[in-house]
Design an enzyme around this catalytic site. Structure first.
Site, PDB file in Angstrom:
ATOM      1  N   ASN A 191       0.808  -1.222   0.000  1.00 47.41           N
ATOM      2  CA  ASN A 191       0.000   0.000   0.000  1.00 47.41           C
ATOM      3  C   ASN A 191       0.846   1.279   0.000  1.00 47.41           C
ATOM      4  OD1 ASN A 191      -2.440  -1.528   0.162  1.00 47.41           O
ATOM      5  ND2 ASN A 191      -2.059  -1.800   2.356  1.00 47.41           N
ATOM      6  N   ARG A 192       2.073   1.153  -0.504  1.00 49.84           N
ATOM      7  CA  ARG A 192       2.993   2.293  -0.603  1.00 49.84           C
ATOM      8  C   ARG A 192       3.389   2.873   0.758  1.00 49.84           C
ATOM      9  NH1 ARG A 192       3.216   0.076  -4.769  1.00 49.84           N
ATOM     10  NH2 ARG A 192       3.252   0.994  -6.855  1.00 49.84           N
ATOM     11  N   LEU A 193       3.118   2.141   1.833  1.00 47.06           N
ATOM     12  CA  LEU A 193       3.555   2.580   3.163  1.00 47.06           C
ATOM     13  C   LEU A 193       4.947   1.994   3.431  1.00 47.06           C
ATOM     14  CD1 LEU A 193       0.258   2.343   5.249  1.00 47.06           C
ATOM     15  CD2 LEU A 193       1.302   4.340   4.188  1.00 47.06           C
TER      16      LEU A 193
END
Length: 214
Positions: A191-193
């Protein structure tokens, strides 16, 4: 126009947490480097991008090979009269970066470059194949040449000149040691975290560790 907006990948191979990192970033770099090497999928694990500020004021990045790393820093070799060599002589503040897609990792190193001592450059030059030695001598790196034929003919002449002889390191060729002042480790996450851990060198030569927002 080509739309690349659907190029997406979920990063899920690892994590980077404060609970499992060393106090010194070189130790973490060493761990990551060998993990990538053991995992495979990367032709040259030591390939890195070197970014400098050129004499024209523009940044320029190119891929070179890391040849050594120690607690002092990171060493690569080049022609000191090349575009990158002259840029470093004018402004030694440079950036190194590694992207290891097989383990979804990136390392970005800000540091100050200085020439390695002659004995270090001599030792590495002596370890190179003769063809690489002659290639370093024959190439006026970054200079305009009329054709490849000229380069190949000059190399043939050098091969004759040095046949059966020791090939000395030219004074215009040698190493740079990049002493890091900041090293950021990036680990891809879902989730691009992504995990981003930054080490910053303090006045007492200890490292301050911070987590950065992705």
């Amino acid at each position: 126009m080509e739309d690349l907006s659907n190029y997406r990948k979920s990063y899920e191979k690892s994590e980077l947490l404060e609970t499992n990192i060393p106090e010194d970033p070189i130790n973490l770099f060493n761990k990551w480097f060998h993990e990538v090497e053991d995992f495979g999928g990367v032709d040259e694990v030591n390939a890195m991008t070197v970014s400098t500020i050129g004499l024209d004021g523009f940044p320029k990045a190119r891929v070179v090979l890391l040849k050594q790393f120690t607690y002092e820093g990171f060493i690569f070799y080049t022609n000191y009269n090349s575009e990158k060599g002259r840029a470093i002589a004018n402004n030694p503040n440079i950036c190194l970066s590694f992207f290891w897609h097989s383990l979804e990792r990136q390392v970005i190193i800000k540091g100050i470059a200085e020439k390695t001592p002659d004995n270090i450059s001599d030792g590495y030059f002596e370890s190179r194949p003769d063809g690489s030695k002659l290639g370093a001598i024959v190439s006026n790196q970054s200079e305009i040449i009329p054709s490849r034929t000229v380069l190949e003919e000059n190399l043939k002449q050098l091969e004759k000149d040095f046949e059966g002889k020791e090939i000395p390191r030219p004074k215009f060729w040698g190493g740079f040691l990049v002493k890091p002042i900041e090293i950021e480790f990036w680990q891809g996450r879902p989730n691009r975290l992504h995990d981003r851990i930054r080490y910053h060198l303090q006045d007492d030569f200890s490292w301050k560790i911070d987590r950065l927002s992705p």
